[in-house]
Every structure is written in C-alpha cells, then in structure tokens.
Design a protein around this motif. Structure first.
Motif, PDB file in Angstrom:
ATOM      1  N   PHE A   1       0.798  -1.224   0.000  1.00  9.52           N
ATOM      2  CA  PHE A   1       0.000   0.000   0.000  1.00  9.52           C
ATOM      3  C   PHE A   1       0.835   1.281   0.000  1.00  9.52           C
ATOM      4  CE2 PHE A   1      -2.673   3.286   1.977  1.00  9.52           C
ATOM      5  CZ  PHE A   1      -3.655   3.348   1.000  1.00  9.52           C
ATOM      6  N   PRO A   2       1.902   1.372   0.815  1.00 10.37           N
ATOM      7  CA  PRO A   2       2.704   2.610   0.780  1.00 10.37           C
ATOM      8  C   PRO A   2       3.300   2.896  -0.595  1.00 10.37           C
ATOM      9  CG  PRO A   2       3.242   1.326   2.728  1.00 10.37           C
ATOM     10  CD  PRO A   2       2.358   0.468   1.875  1.00 10.37           C
ATOM     11  N   VAL A   3       3.693   1.856  -1.303  1.00  8.01           N
ATOM     12  CA  VAL A   3       4.257   2.036  -2.641  1.00  8.01           C
ATOM     13  C   VAL A   3       3.198   2.580  -3.589  1.00  8.01           C
ATOM     14  CG1 VAL A   3       5.308   0.861  -4.618  1.00  8.01           C
ATOM     15  CG2 VAL A   3       5.941   0.197  -2.287  1.00  8.01           C
ATOM     16  N   LEU A   4       2.012   1.986  -3.550  1.00  4.87           N
ATOM     17  CA  LEU A   4       0.927   2.449  -4.410  1.00  4.87           C
ATOM     18  C   LEU A   4       0.515   3.873  -4.057  1.00  4.87           C
ATOM     19  CD1 LEU A   4      -1.222  -0.798  -4.489  1.00  4.87           C
ATOM     20  CD2 LEU A   4       0.106   0.180  -6.367  1.00  4.87           C
ATOM     21  N   LYS A   5       0.474   4.154  -2.765  1.00  4.95           N
ATOM     22  CA  LYS A   5       0.091   5.488  -2.299  1.00  4.95           C
ATOM     23  C   LYS A   5       1.109   6.522  -2.771  1.00  4.95           C
ATOM     24  CE  LYS A   5      -1.553   7.644   1.950  1.00  4.95           C
ATOM     25  NZ  LYS A   5      -1.817   7.435   3.362  1.00  4.95           N
ATOM     26  N   SER A   6       2.389   6.203  -2.679  1.00  9.02           N
ATOM     27  CA  SER A   6       3.445   7.107  -3.114  1.00  9.02           C
ATOM     28  C   SER A   6       3.377   7.340  -4.622  1.00  9.02           C
ATOM     29  CB  SER A   6       4.803   6.527  -2.735  1.00  9.02           C
ATOM     30  OG  SER A   6       5.840   7.324  -3.221  1.00  9.02           O
ATOM     31  N   LEU A   7       3.160   6.287  -5.375  1.00  9.34           N
ATOM     32  CA  LEU A   7       3.045   6.403  -6.825  1.00  9.34           C
ATOM     33  C   LEU A   7       1.855   7.278  -7.210  1.00  9.34           C
ATOM     34  CD1 LEU A   7       3.856   5.613  -9.694  1.00  9.34           C
ATOM     35  CD2 LEU A   7       2.441   3.564  -9.427  1.00  9.34           C
ATOM     36  N   ALA A   8       0.717   7.031  -6.575  1.00  7.60           N
ATOM     37  CA  ALA A   8      -0.482   7.818  -6.855  1.00  7.60           C
ATOM     38  C   ALA A   8      -0.249   9.290  -6.527  1.00  7.60           C
ATOM     39  CB  ALA A   8      -1.659   7.268  -6.062  1.00  7.60           C
ATOM     40  N   LYS A   9       0.387   9.543  -5.407  1.00  4.87           N
ATOM     41  CA  LYS A   9       0.658  10.929  -5.003  1.00  4.87           C
ATOM     42  C   LYS A   9       1.586  11.616  -6.002  1.00  4.87           C
ATOM     43  CE  LYS A   9       2.175  13.690  -1.073  1.00  4.87           C
ATOM     44  NZ  LYS A   9       2.711  13.691   0.285  1.00  4.87           N
TER      45      LYS A   9
END
Length: 50
Positions: free
Chosen positions: A13-21
């Motif tokens: 989730f942190p990776v996806l969240k960072s990418l989305a941001k």
C-alpha cells in the motif's frame, strides 16, 4: 475516472500510495468493517456451542 484496488497487501500500500501521489491522484481509503449484527450473531452462536 475512478479506479478501485481490492485485496492490496499492507506492505504494498505505501508504494501504491506514493506512486499515486507523485502522479497527482486523489487517494481515498475506505475500510469496510463487518456488519455489527453479523458479528453479534456469530458471537452468540459461538457461545451456544460452548
């Protein structure tokens, strides 16, 4: 457009969240708790078994 990701592992989730941001996407987190009535029924059934 709306994109919904299901069954995302907590570690990913942190990776996806960072990418989305970084791409400027808006992130909305929703947890779906169990229905309280359902939980009550399960707990009562468990007690009746004992």
């Amino acid at each position: 457009m709306e994109l919904i990701l299901k069954n995302v592992k907590k570690k990913d989730f942190p990776v996806l969240k960072s990418l989305a941001k970084s791409l400027g996407f808006e992130i909305e987190e929703k947890d779906k708790p169990y229905n309280p009535e359902f939980v009550k029924e399960i707990l009562e059934a468990e007690q009746s078994i004992r």
